[in-house]
Enzyme design. Structure first.
Site, short mmCIF file in Angstrom:
data_model
loop_
_atom_site.label_atom_id
_atom_site.label_comp_id
_atom_site.label_asym_id
_atom_site.label_seq_id
_atom_site.Cartn_x
_atom_site.Cartn_y
_atom_site.Cartn_z
N HIS A 42 -27.66 -29.57 28.82
CA HIS A 42 -29.08 -29.18 28.83
C HIS A 42 -29.24 -27.62 28.90
O HIS A 42 -28.76 -26.89 29.77
CB HIS A 42 -30.17 -29.94 29.42
CG HIS A 42 -29.47 -30.11 30.92
ND1 HIS A 42 -28.38 -30.68 31.32
CD2 HIS A 42 -29.88 -29.33 32.10
CE1 HIS A 42 -28.41 -30.46 32.75
NE2 HIS A 42 -29.13 -29.68 33.30
N MET A 43 -30.20 -27.09 28.17
CA MET A 43 -30.65 -25.79 28.24
C MET A 43 -31.90 -25.79 28.96
O MET A 43 -33.03 -26.23 28.47
CB MET A 43 -30.82 -24.99 26.70
CG MET A 43 -31.10 -23.51 26.98
SD MET A 43 -31.34 -23.11 25.13
CE MET A 43 -29.80 -22.62 24.72
P1 AMP Z 1 -29.20 -29.27 36.18
O1 AMP Z 1 -29.12 -28.93 37.68
O2 AMP Z 1 -29.01 -28.09 35.42
O3 AMP Z 1 -28.26 -30.39 35.84
O4 AMP Z 1 -30.81 -29.79 35.80
C1 AMP Z 1 -30.99 -31.01 35.62
C2 AMP Z 1 -32.67 -31.19 35.44
O5 AMP Z 1 -33.01 -32.38 35.10
C3 AMP Z 1 -33.39 -30.87 36.78
O6 AMP Z 1 -34.08 -29.69 36.68
C4 AMP Z 1 -34.28 -32.06 36.96
O7 AMP Z 1 -35.54 -31.92 37.38
C5 AMP Z 1 -34.25 -32.43 35.48
N1 AMP Z 1 -34.63 -34.12 35.49
C6 AMP Z 1 -33.66 -35.16 35.73
N2 AMP Z 1 -34.30 -36.22 35.54
C7 AMP Z 1 -35.29 -35.81 34.59
C8 AMP Z 1 -36.15 -36.73 33.72
N3 AMP Z 1 -36.22 -38.13 34.00
N4 AMP Z 1 -36.91 -36.16 33.10
C9 AMP Z 1 -37.14 -34.99 32.91
N5 AMP Z 1 -36.17 -34.02 33.68
C10 AMP Z 1 -35.18 -34.62 34.41
#
Ligand code: AMP
Length: 117
Positions: A101-102
């Protein structure tokens, strides 16, 4: 699929999320814990765990993530003021969700990329 990512469920609209853009290759939705006034995640529809797992076959989707980031930045009104795109990879990168994810962050001055403390 037991070990499917939560983002795959969002892409298929099986769990709620505020989707701001979707096409045949990528989906973008608001981060559930925003770190800036604009905080959107742009993900490939195909589940790819990390940057280390990408192949040339994924280049269309990975490239689309950038053009969609620019489109969303304009939609959100942050294109001119500027924004940050972040892709975390693995443990030291701080990646929590194993589906590439970006992060698109903007709407305020974000400061230096990394703290020197
Ligand atoms: P990372 O640390 O780069 O893996 O970021 C994961 C991101 O996903 C975090 O900023 C979380 O807040 C976000 N996240 C996790 N679950 C969800 C969800 N169900 N909907 C939207 N964002 C999410």
């Amino acid at each position: 699929m037991a070990d499917e990512s939560i983002f795959s469920k969002i892409i298929r609209k099986e769990i709620p999320a505020e989707i701001v853009y979707q096409d045949d290759l990528v989906t973008a939705f608001r981060d559930i814990h925003p770190l800036a006034p604009t905080h959107i995640l742009i993900v490939p529809n195909k589940e790819i765990a990390t940057v280390n797992d990408t192949t040339e076959a994924d280049e269309a989707a990975l490239g689309r993530m950038f053009t969609v980031a620019a489109k969303i930045a304009r939609q959100e009104g942050v294109a001119e003021s500027g924004y940050r795109l972040i892709v975390n990879c693995g443990k030291h990168g701080g990646q929590e969700v194993m589906h590439i994810h970006m992060h698109l962050l903007g709407g305020k001055a974000l400061g230096p990329m990394l703290s020197r403390k």
